[in-house]
Design a protein around this motif. Structure first.
Motif, short mmCIF file in Angstrom:
data_model
loop_
_atom_site.label_atom_id
_atom_site.label_comp_id
_atom_site.label_asym_id
_atom_site.label_seq_id
_atom_site.Cartn_x
_atom_site.Cartn_y
_atom_site.Cartn_z
N UNK A 5 0.83 -1.21 0.00
CA UNK A 5 0.00 0.00 0.00
C UNK A 5 0.86 1.25 0.00
N UNK A 6 1.91 1.24 0.85
CA UNK A 6 2.76 2.42 0.96
C UNK A 6 3.45 2.71 -0.37
N UNK A 7 3.91 1.66 -1.05
CA UNK A 7 4.60 1.88 -2.32
C UNK A 7 3.64 2.41 -3.36
N UNK A 8 2.42 1.84 -3.39
CA UNK A 8 1.43 2.34 -4.35
C UNK A 8 1.17 3.82 -4.10
N UNK A 9 1.01 4.17 -2.81
CA UNK A 9 0.76 5.57 -2.46
C UNK A 9 1.91 6.47 -2.88
N UNK A 10 3.14 6.00 -2.55
CA UNK A 10 4.30 6.82 -2.89
C UNK A 10 4.39 7.00 -4.40
N UNK A 11 4.12 5.92 -5.14
CA UNK A 11 4.16 6.02 -6.59
C UNK A 11 3.14 7.03 -7.10
N UNK A 12 1.92 6.95 -6.57
CA UNK A 12 0.89 7.89 -7.00
C UNK A 12 1.30 9.32 -6.67
N UNK B 244 10.20 11.72 -17.13
CA UNK B 244 10.99 10.60 -16.63
C UNK B 244 10.75 10.38 -15.15
N UNK B 245 10.55 11.48 -14.40
CA UNK B 245 10.24 11.29 -12.98
C UNK B 245 8.89 10.60 -12.84
N UNK B 246 8.01 10.87 -13.79
CA UNK B 246 6.73 10.18 -13.74
C UNK B 246 6.90 8.71 -14.01
N UNK B 247 7.83 8.37 -14.90
CA UNK B 247 8.10 6.97 -15.13
C UNK B 247 8.59 6.31 -13.84
N UNK C 18 5.80 5.61 -11.70
CA UNK C 18 5.10 4.45 -12.23
C UNK C 18 5.80 3.17 -11.82
N UNK C 19 7.14 3.20 -11.85
CA UNK C 19 7.92 2.02 -11.44
C UNK C 19 7.66 1.69 -9.98
#
Lengths: 648, 213, 302
Positions: B129-136, B146-149, B152-153
């Motif tokens: 969950x934390x990673x998904x949140x951080x990614x979002x 590229x930072x958006x990529x 996304x990663x």
């Protein structure tokens, strides 16, 4: 003499003082001092013994019999009213004399003793109706004191804002007391924990008293009123009058049953008030406005203590809640004393230089050593630094928070963030008061006014010294205060009636005294050593710059800029910048202003919408009969529709 | 065993915060790569016996997420000649605080979810969950393509962590498929970035809104 | 029982050993840079020299200019005496002494900033503003760290609090406290004690105008503060109090040495961060402490 006679004497003398105020300054001063001394005597009497003075008269006002009651909680606040009321009265003699202010000095004296009297009455009324009457009289006398200098536009605006906000709060109190009377069937006030249906009324009281106490975001009236009032009035407003709101909260949270979320809400309000109040304090550039915002911060600290106390009481706890509540009550005294002291010192600066703008002051210590020393003392005290009294009460609040956290109590979710918020508040307050003291008193004078300042006389110095002495007493001997402090604590929550101090106050007091002695000794020793080695005066190191001016000193705005940037989301600083342009730039400006965010960004726009809507409504009111008949029919149709469809 | 896994997940969660706090594009890429590698060795830690398939997936994940994709991104960065400073829409400090709050929220939420008993002590769900949140948060708060990529990663890393919950029931082949998709996607983005840079002279996604029509 | 011996011993440690730390740091830096560097005892020589020197005081300064360093020195010393010193224990231990310790350090900060502003110099104003502003964030981290210790030991007294729990929380706490140590003592990456550019300094720029005995008090106070934070950090991480006296003393000394060398290494290998990044770094320290706190809390509840 009984306590009743002492009280009656105090009231009579204060009434006489009010009457003599306009014409007889000396008589007024003597009577006011006598009256406040009598109040102080009665209050300490009530605090010393555990006796409660309860007096019912056959005499009725507004259809209700008079009922006065002085218990320990009331007496605790009454002490502050008496001390600051007396000190301010002495200060007025030199600060607001007849020959300088012929049109307002007399009025100021009369309203002063009226204010002290009304606050005394608020603290003793045990009948809801009379409480409201005394409350209204107190609010009005404060209004007249704030607007003493009513030829200034800002003062009038500040007065109106105060009056409007105060009445919004009073409206809440009207609702509170009438609902209370309606549900209990009597206007009489007293412990009523056994009526659980009264619990929701707490929220109404929180709003009504919160406005007076200046809690964030209900504090909108406070900065301008405290900044624009005469300084002795700012002192009693900030030191004592806002405590009346707190008195209401303490009083009725002790008497009424509480809703489940009360402690949480109070704690959250306290934490928000403390942190944002401190951030606003740091951002100000007007000395008295800075002190005013600092009141918001300190009320937040007190509220944190009260919130922990409420949580502790709700959890049936006897340790951490009690410590924090003791800290909150002690902070009421402490803040009342050093905040009054600071406002009186600020008044002395204003008197000597004619400005409150810190960027126009500087270097005043040379001309005003007493004021500088006393302001510095107050700054250390209010930043809650040892060895002064602010630390003792904040230490108790901290101890309550830490004890609760260490005990892994169920409410630790609220406790831990509050403790961190208190730490941040402390650091912000320190920054704000280093700034305030240094910008005004240290460095070089930034303007001619500041360069030609003069020290205040003994009539202004003596009250400040008295307040400072009281601070020293509370700082070095907190254990002596404990027998007094345990009375309101026990009166608030009978389960906490115990005699043992909740914390090692004796050890702390001894340490504070030792620290004070060591600090003095070290400073003296270093001074002697420096003198023995040879002490030479030279210009400040200016990095070799050839043409230093006093305008190059760090200003209040530049000092605060860093932290203001972090709090920009709340402070919303407004900047107007004109860059120097071209090879021979003519002029450049940089103006920065910290708005009162809640007032100007939230309440202002909303009230504009309301005003526009009202203007639209007014256009519909043109006295044309057909219109009114149309309204009537429309209303009837609405009622009819309600009957038809509501019944379905 | 479980402690080691939790330590790795904790490390990945810490890397989320570092990613939110960093102001340089190369370090953001490096952090995403490091997180991918940490995630890649997790299946080895979770399983008791070493299977060939498991080993293959671990190696593939580590090499793809840790080496190939970052290399692609770095190449795109170099060829498009991007300014290496990130241009935040949400400031670094607020995004760091938001990320930390999200992380605490994720841990609290994960403890409330009705999970299978063997996952109760594990930080897997919280980390996911934390990673998904951080990614979002990165996708919302950073403007460069590229930072958006990278955002996304990190988002995908969170989904991968969720996938690890099902390691016993789903074949790792699915994971392999996702990995392949991801690589292709990054590859395509790398090419597009280059084209966009040439066509518009900017990689600010805010400016790309003029492309509508 | 042995308080008659222990108190002078503690006093001696704080007063006499503290100036060693900056010497060690400088030695480490010199060693990394391949120089010989100043002797380890350099600060002692400096202090002795300064104590005998005359004083130059700004024409603008009030007596507070000399009182400030004195009060700050006393405050740091008092704070240090509250801190348990391995087998020597604390001079005085009571409930809530840790809060007194934090506020004594705040008093020292107040006095240093006050004395800096006495001179009316823009540089010193700048340093004071930075010092008190960054302290806001550092204070949040320190209070959180103290709360963590308090939560895991279920106590509010320093001598009982410094009982570290094994686990990842302690590691997070150590890193957080180390960052706070660097910030509070104005070391790289927050501030460079060796810089000579006034515009970029924090602590050093505040004491620009001090000289003679007051400067000696400032330098000695700074050394004590560094030792204080090192001792606090070591005892928050290593169970010094639980070991037998000799081993405890050894562990404490070794720990402080490790911290000091680490400071020196950080100083040699890292560059100072840009000013606008300092809040980010301090917030990171705060977050590390927050996570340590959450772990301590969860561990306590389970």
């Amino acid at each position: 003499m009984t306590m009743g006679q002492l009280m009656a004497l105090a009231i009579l003398v204060l009434v006489a003082a009010t009457l003599s105020g306009p014409r007889l300054p000396r008589v007024w001063l003597a009577l006011t001092l006598a009256g406040t001394a009598a109040l102080l005597g009665a209050a300490l009497w009530a605090l010393g013994g555990s006796a409660v003075w309860d007096w019912r008269s056959g005499f009725a006002v507004g259809g209700e019999r008079l009922h006065f009651r002085l218990d320990a909680v009331s007496a605790w606040f009454l002490t502050l009213v008496a001390i600051v009321g007396g000190a301010g009265a002495v200060y007025t003699r030199e600060y607001w004399p007849d020959h300088e202010r012929p049109e307002s000095a007399g009025r100021g004296r009369a309203w002063w003793s009226a204010l002290v009297l009304c606050m005394g009455l608020v603290l003793q009324c045990a009948n809801g109706l009379h409480f409201l009457m005394a409350w209204e009289a107190f609010a009005l006398s404060a209004f007249f004191l704030i607007t003493l200098e009513r030829d200034r536009r800002e003062t009038r605006a500040a007065g109106w804002l105060y009056l409007a906000a105060s009445h919004a709060g009073t409206l809440g109190l009207f609702a509170f007391f009438s609902l209370l009377a309606a549900r209990t069937g009597s206007w009489d006030l007293g412990p009523m924990k056994d009526h659980p249906e009264l619990a929701p009324l707490f929220w109404v009281a929180l709003f009504g008293f919160g406005v007076k106490a200046g809690l964030f975001p209900l504090h909108i009236w406070l900065p301008s009123a405290h900044a624009n009032a005469p300084s002795q009035v700012s002192a009693i407003m900030s030191g004592v009058a806002i405590k009346m709101g707190l008195y209401g909260l303490v009083r009725f949270s002790g008497w009424l049953p509480l809703p489940a979320g009360a402690g949480w809400a109070v704690l959250a309000l306290g934490a928000v008030s403390a942190v944002l109040g401190a951030a606003f304090t740091l951002a100000q550039s007007d000395l008295k406005r800075l002190l005013a915002y600092c009141s918001v911060e300190n009320m937040g600290v007190i509220l944190i203590g009260l919130g922990v106390g409420l949580l502790g009481a709700a959890n049936g706890d006897t340790t951490w809640g009690r410590v924090a509540m003791a800290g909150a009550l002690l902070h009421v005294w402490n803040h009342g004393l050093f905040k009054s002291l600071l406002f009186l010192a600020a008044g002395s600066v204003l008197h000597a230089t004619g400005t409150r703008e810190m960027s126009r002051l500087g270097g005043l210590w040379r001309a005003m050593p007493w004021t500088a020393g006393l302001f510095g003392f107050g700054a250390v005290a209010i930043s809650a630094l040892p060895p002064l009294n602010g630390f003792v009460s904040e230490w108790l609040v901290y101890l309550g928070l830490f004890d609760a956290a260490a005990g892994h109590v169920p409410v630790a979710v609220a406790i831990v963030p509050a403790a961190i918020a208190l730490g941040v508040t402390g650091a912000l307050a320190l920054a704000a008061f280093v700034k305030a003291a240094a910008m005004v008193f240290l460095g070089a004078a930034r303007t001619q006014n500041a360069a030609h300042a003069h020290e205040c006389g003994w009539w202004m110095r003596a009250p400040m010294l008295t307040l400072a002495a009281a601070c020293v007493g509370l700082a070095l001997a907190p254990v002596v205060v404990w027998p007094f402090l345990r009375q309101p604590l026990g009166a608030w929550n009978p389960a906490w009636r115990g005699g043992e101090p909740p914390a090692p106050l004796a050890a702390l007091g001894a340490l504070q005294a030792a620290l004070a002695a060591l600090v003095a000794a070290a400073a003296g020793a270093l001074w002697l050593r420096a003198r023995a080695n040879g002490l030479r005066r030279a210009l400040t190191w200016d990095c070799g710059y050839a043409a230093p001016t006093t305008r190059m000193q760090y200003t209040s705005g530049s000092f605060a800029a860093l932290a203001v940037g972090w709090f920009a989301w709340a402070l919303r600083p407004e900047r107007w910048l004109r860059w120097p342009r071209g090879p021979f730039p003519s002029r450049a400006d940089h103006v920065e202003r910290i708005p009162e965010t809640v007032l100007e960004r939230a309440i202002g726009p909303v009230s504009e919408v309301v005003m526009a809507a009202s203007a639209w409504m007014r256009r519909r009111q043109q006295g044309r009969l057909p219109d009114y008949i149309f309204y009537l029919v429309a209303g009837l149709a609405a009622v009819g529709a309600l009957v038809v469809f509501g019944g379905m | 065993m479980n402690d080691l896994l939790n330590l790795l997940i904790g490390l990945a969660m810490g890397l989320n915060l570092v990613a939110l706090g960093t102001s340089r594009l190369p370090s953001l890429i490096r952090i995403a790569a490091l997180q991918g590698m940490v995630l890649g060795i997790m299946p080895l830690v979770m399983e008791h016996e070493l299977r060939v398939m498991l080993l293959a997936v671990a190696v593939a994940t580590v090499s793809m997420k840790g080496l190939v994709i970052p290399a692609l991104l770095r190449r795109a960065m170099r060829t498009a000649n991007i300014d290496r400073d990130l241009d935040p829409l949400i400031g670094f400090l607020p995004s760091l605080l938001l990320g930390a709050a999200g992380m605490i929220g994720a841990v609290v939420l994960a403890r409330r979810l009705p999970l299978r008993p063997e996952h109760h002590e594990s930080l897997l769900v919280a980390g996911a969950l934390a990673s998904v949140l951080a990614g979002l948060l990165l996708l919302i708060g950073r403007s460069k393509a590229i930072s958006q990529v990278c955002g996304y990663l990190i988002l995908e890393n969170g989904i991968y962590l969720f996938g690890l919950l099902l390691i016993h029931s789903t074949p790792l082949l699915v994971e392999g498929g996702i990995l392949l998709d991801l690589t292709v996607a990054v590859f395509v983005i790398g090419i597009i970035v280059d084209r966009i840079q040439r066509a518009f002279d900017s990689l600010d996604t805010r400016k790309l809104t003029v492309l509508r029509e | 029982m042995n308080s008659i011996i222990a108190f002078p011993a503690r006093l001696a440690v704080w007063l006499l050993l503290a100036p060693l730390l900056p010497g060690i740091i400088n030695k480490v830096k010199a060693w990394v840079a391949g120089r010989r560097g100043p002797p380890v005892l350099q600060l002692y020589y400096d202090l002795a020299r300064l104590w005998r020197k005359g004083v130059v005081v700004s024409t603008l300064a009030s007596p507070g200019f000399i009182a400030g360093p004195a009060v700050a020195w006393v405050a740091v010393l008092a704070a240090a005496l509250l801190l348990p010193l391995g087998p020597l224990g604390a001079s005085l231990s009571f409930r809530g002494d840790v809060i007194l310790l934090l506020y004594l350090l705040a008093l020292a900060r107040f006095c240093t900033a006050w004395a800096a502003l006495e001179t009316g110099s823009a540089f010193e104003g700048m340093g004071a503003a930075r010092e008190v502003s960054f302290a806001v964030l550092a204070e949040a981290a320190v209070v959180t760290a103290v709360l963590t210790l308090s939560l895991q030991s279920r106590s509010v007294s320093l001598s009982a609090m410094l009982v570290p729990a094994a686990g990842s929380g302690t590691l997070l706490l150590a890193v957080g406290l180390f960052t706070v140590l660097l910030a509070e003592n104005c070391r790289v990456p927050f501030d460079d004690p060796n810089t000579h550019l006034e515009l970029t300094m924090i602590h050093e720029v505040m004491v620009l105008d001090h000289s003679g005995p007051p400067l000696a008090a400032v330098l000695h106070g700074a050394a004590m503060k560094l030792l204080l934070f090192s001792v606090l950090l070591v005892q928050a991480v290593l169970p010094v109090g639980k070991l037998p006296p000799a081993a405890g003393a050894g562990a404490l000394v070794a720990g402080v040495l490790v911290v000091t060398v680490a400071v020196g290494l950080v100083e040699s290998l890292m560059a100072r961060v840009a000013f606008r990044r300092v809040p980010l770094l301090l917030t990171t320290a705060f977050l590390l402490c927050v996570f340590a706190l959450l772990i301590a809390w969860k561990g306590g509840a389970a």
